[in-house]
Write a protein that holds these residues in place. Structure first.
Motif, PDB file in Angstrom:
ATOM      1  N   ARG A 196       0.336  49.619  25.736  1.00  0.00           N
ATOM      2  CA  ARG A 196      -0.586  50.338  25.844  1.00  0.00           C
ATOM      3  C   ARG A 196      -1.595  49.727  26.444  1.00  0.00           C
ATOM      4  N   ILE A 197      -2.135  48.857  27.535  1.00  0.00           N
ATOM      5  CA  ILE A 197      -2.247  48.615  28.218  1.00  0.00           C
ATOM      6  C   ILE A 197      -3.781  48.778  29.389  1.00  0.00           C
ATOM      7  N   SER A 198      -3.812  50.059  29.579  1.00  0.00           N
ATOM      8  CA  SER A 198      -4.349  51.203  30.324  1.00  0.00           C
ATOM      9  C   SER A 198      -5.838  51.599  30.139  1.00  0.00           C
ATOM     10  N   ARG A 214     -17.588  44.967  31.896  1.00  0.00           N
ATOM     11  CA  ARG A 214     -16.893  45.437  33.591  1.00  0.00           C
ATOM     12  C   ARG A 214     -15.636  43.291  33.718  1.00  0.00           C
ATOM     13  N   THR A 215     -16.394  42.802  32.869  1.00  0.00           N
ATOM     14  CA  THR A 215     -15.791  41.032  33.194  1.00  0.00           C
ATOM     15  C   THR A 215     -14.334  41.482  32.004  1.00  0.00           C
ATOM     16  N   PHE A 216     -14.473  42.357  30.413  1.00  0.00           N
ATOM     17  CA  PHE A 216     -13.245  42.163  29.944  1.00  0.00           C
ATOM     18  C   PHE A 216     -12.219  43.198  30.543  1.00  0.00           C
ATOM     19  N   ASN A 217     -12.625  44.975  31.922  1.00  0.00           N
ATOM     20  CA  ASN A 217     -12.457  45.520  32.467  1.00  0.00           C
ATOM     21  C   ASN A 217     -11.084  44.196  33.574  1.00  0.00           C
ATOM     22  N   ARG A 222      -6.730  41.976  34.843  1.00  0.00           N
ATOM     23  CA  ARG A 222      -5.173  41.023  34.828  1.00  0.00           C
ATOM     24  C   ARG A 222      -4.393  40.729  34.245  1.00  0.00           C
ATOM     25  N   LEU A 223      -4.482  41.708  33.318  1.00  0.00           N
ATOM     26  CA  LEU A 223      -3.259  41.940  31.827  1.00  0.00           C
ATOM     27  C   LEU A 223      -2.735  42.724  32.074  1.00  0.00           C
ATOM     28  N   ASP A 224      -2.762  44.031  32.633  1.00  0.00           N
ATOM     29  CA  ASP A 224      -2.277  44.679  32.605  1.00  0.00           C
ATOM     30  C   ASP A 224      -1.068  44.339  34.067  1.00  0.00           C
ATOM     31  N   ALA A 225      -1.530  43.659  35.307  1.00  0.00           N
ATOM     32  CA  ALA A 225      -0.704  43.217  36.872  1.00  0.00           C
ATOM     33  C   ALA A 225       0.568  42.022  36.254  1.00  0.00           C
ATOM     34  N   PHE A 227       1.492  42.008  32.693  1.00  0.00           N
ATOM     35  CA  PHE A 227       2.869  42.614  32.409  1.00  0.00           C
ATOM     36  C   PHE A 227       3.366  43.184  32.897  1.00  0.00           C
ATOM     37  N   ALA A 228       2.361  44.144  34.305  1.00  0.00           N
ATOM     38  CA  ALA A 228       3.583  44.877  36.016  1.00  0.00           C
ATOM     39  C   ALA A 228       4.707  43.358  36.247  1.00  0.00           C
ATOM     40  N   THR A 229       4.507  42.513  36.641  1.00  0.00           N
ATOM     41  CA  THR A 229       4.914  42.153  37.301  1.00  0.00           C
ATOM     42  C   THR A 229       5.584  41.360  36.480  1.00  0.00           C
ATOM     43  N   GLN A 230       5.978  41.125  34.432  1.00  0.00           N
ATOM     44  CA  GLN A 230       6.997  41.072  33.740  1.00  0.00           C
ATOM     45  C   GLN A 230       7.813  42.034  33.680  1.00  0.00           C
ATOM     46  N   ARG A 231       7.449  43.272  33.630  1.00  0.00           N
ATOM     47  CA  ARG A 231       8.386  44.469  33.357  1.00  0.00           C
ATOM     48  C   ARG A 231       9.425  44.040  34.883  1.00  0.00           C
ATOM     49  N   GLN A 232       8.279  44.606  35.623  1.00  0.00           N
ATOM     50  CA  GLN A 232       9.115  44.500  37.302  1.00  0.00           C
ATOM     51  C   GLN A 232      10.115  43.434  37.252  1.00  0.00           C
ATOM     52  N   PHE A 233      10.032  42.344  36.973  1.00  0.00           N
ATOM     53  CA  PHE A 233      10.771  41.131  37.221  1.00  0.00           C
ATOM     54  C   PHE A 233      11.665  41.335  36.192  1.00  0.00           C
TER      55      PHE A 233
END
Length: 463
Positions: A196-198, A214-217, A222-225, A227-233
């Motif tokens: 739940r990182i959305s 804004r900085t936190f978002n 970056r974290l979402d990307a 995790f997405a890269t990790q899941r994609q891999f």
């Protein structure tokens, strides 16, 4: 703030009380000095004759004085001489208090009364040539003077308390509004998990809190990307490695004792392990493509880069390699990644052409972008595959391949990742005479302007 107000209150009280003491002493002394001057003259202003009686002297002076609310003026000469003016709880009504003042040896002092301490200043007087003696006294009820100070301090304290409460209320409201985004940050951080990182923090205004949001978002993006890269891999690895692992396991399970059978099985296992190694390497490249340092652009000679690629690709297969066009400009790209992409496109062309077929490569630079391409005369790309051919595991039609091996479908995805990392794009189109042309457009910052592209020696026209 409460400590500050308390300190200010005590300090102000001490200052005011000290001022009261000085004003009382100064006022009493002034009254005595005025009487001394009047007695020194010794002339009755009504008759113009000298005073012959001390009581008349003191009475006449008192008739022309107007004491303050808490001030008492009186005299003594064979009895009390006073004004008609009196105060509540008149201390002069007590003979003991009057005697304590008149009989006191000093000229100033303090005597206790029912209404509090009374400060007095006394002047003894004698008429010229007479033996009769009298006294003039100016006195102040100090406690009543100080009571006014305490009333003032109490009023200040009450106003300060109300102001403090109001300030606390305003501060509570303002702090609540200021800290509300921080609470959002905390609550959002508590709700965020890997699955739940959305969630994002609403950004309101243009203050520091908004910038923090804004900085936190951005961090969450970056974290979402990541995790997405990790899941994609993980998904890609599971998807693509399952087949070779199944093949290896199946051959090992049925392998017999026959030496030829063993040798054949080991060859199959070795080939599948090599294929798995290539798949893992490709997946790692695609995973690293999401990182900001995947490409490291540097000023590069377009001519040297294109010539180097032309030299490298000739080892890929027995084809007629033609350097179709080459630019003179200096462009800012990552040499290794662009070379990797061009070699991958050339390998793709080799797989769809026969021995002796022509494969053309080239590169030119325009005002805003550099274009690299590989063109072949193979079967081309079916229309239904043009839009999906650069996707992961998209192999398209393999009917035109000149061997029986089918890639993992990651090569063109790597080319697309390299182009996107350069903020560019990939494209493919079919040639009119047959075959396909694959290319990359990369925005560049030209380090040397005014260059031009030219056909390479022996090259055909750029199609």
């Amino acid at each position: 703030m409460l400590l500050t107000l308390t300190t200010v209150g005590f300090t102000l009280g001490a200052i005011l009380l000290n001022r009261v003491e000085h004003e009382v002493a100064a006022g009493a002394e002034q009254e005595v000095n005025e009487f001394t001057q009047f007695a020194g003259v010794g002339i009755d202003p009504d008759t113009g004759a000298p005073f012959t009686d001390i009581r008349d002297l003191i009475r006449t002076h008192l008739q022309n004085q107007y004491p303050n609310e808490n001030e008492l003026l009186f005299g003594w000469s064979n009895g009390l001489i006073r004004q008609s003016h009196s105060v509540v709880g008149d201390p002069l009504a007590d003979p003991a208090i009057v005697a304590a003042v008149v009989d006191a040896p000093g000229s100033v002092g303090t005597v206790p009364t029912a209404g509090g301490d009374m400060y007095w200043n006394k002047q003894v007087v004698r008429l010229p040539g007479g033996n009769e003696q009298g006294a003039f006294v100016s006195a102040y009820l100090v406690d009543r003077e100080e009571a006014e100070v305490f009333d003032t301090i109490g009023l200040i304290a009450a106003v300060s308390a109300i102001a403090l409460l109001f300030s606390c209320l305003v501060a509570w409201v303002v702090a609540g509004r200021i800290l509300e985004p921080i609470r959002w940050v905390r609550q959002t951080a508590e709700e965020i998990t890997e699955k739940r990182i959305s969630r994002r923090i609403p950004v309101r205004g243009r203050d520091d809190i908004a910038e923090l949001s804004r900085t936190f978002n951005d961090m969450l993006d970056r974290l979402d990307a990541a995790f997405a890269t990790q899941r994609q891999f993980v998904d890609d690895a599971g998807h693509e490695l399952r087949t070779p692992i199944t093949i290896v396991r199946g051959h090992l399970e049925v392998m017999g004792d026959d030496p030829e059978d063993r040798e054949e099985t080991m060859q199959v296992v070795s080939e599948e392990l090599d294929r798995m190694n290539r798949i893992v390497d490709d997946l790692l490249v695609l995973a690293r493509a999401e990182q900001p340092d995947f490409v490291r652009p540097a000023p590069t000679s377009l001519a040297e880069l294109t010539a180097g690629v032309h030299t490298k690709v000739q080892a890929l297969g027995d084809r007629r390699w033609v350097l179709e066009a080459i630019g003179d400009e200096e462009v800012e790209v990552d040499v290794q990644r662009i070379t990797q992409a061009m070699v991958q496109l050339a390998q793709n062309a080799v797989q769809h052409t026969a021995s002796g077929d022509t494969i053309r490569i080239g590169a030119i630079s325009g005002p805003d972008s550099a274009t690299f391409w590989v063109s072949d005369n193979g079967p081309g790309v079916p229309e239904e595959d043009l839009d999906v051919i650069f996707g992961r595991f998209s192999r398209g039609s393999t009917g035109g391949a000149q061997d029986n091996t089918v890639g993992a479908g990651l090569g063109l995805s790597i080319v697309a990742a390299i182009a996107h990392a350069h903020h560019g794009r990939v494209w493919v189109r079919n040639n009119h005479g047959g075959g396909a042309r694959f290319g990359i457009d990369v925005p560049v910052a030209a380090a040397a302007a005014g260059g031009s592209s030219r056909p390479a020696a022996g090259a055909g026209a750029h199609r």
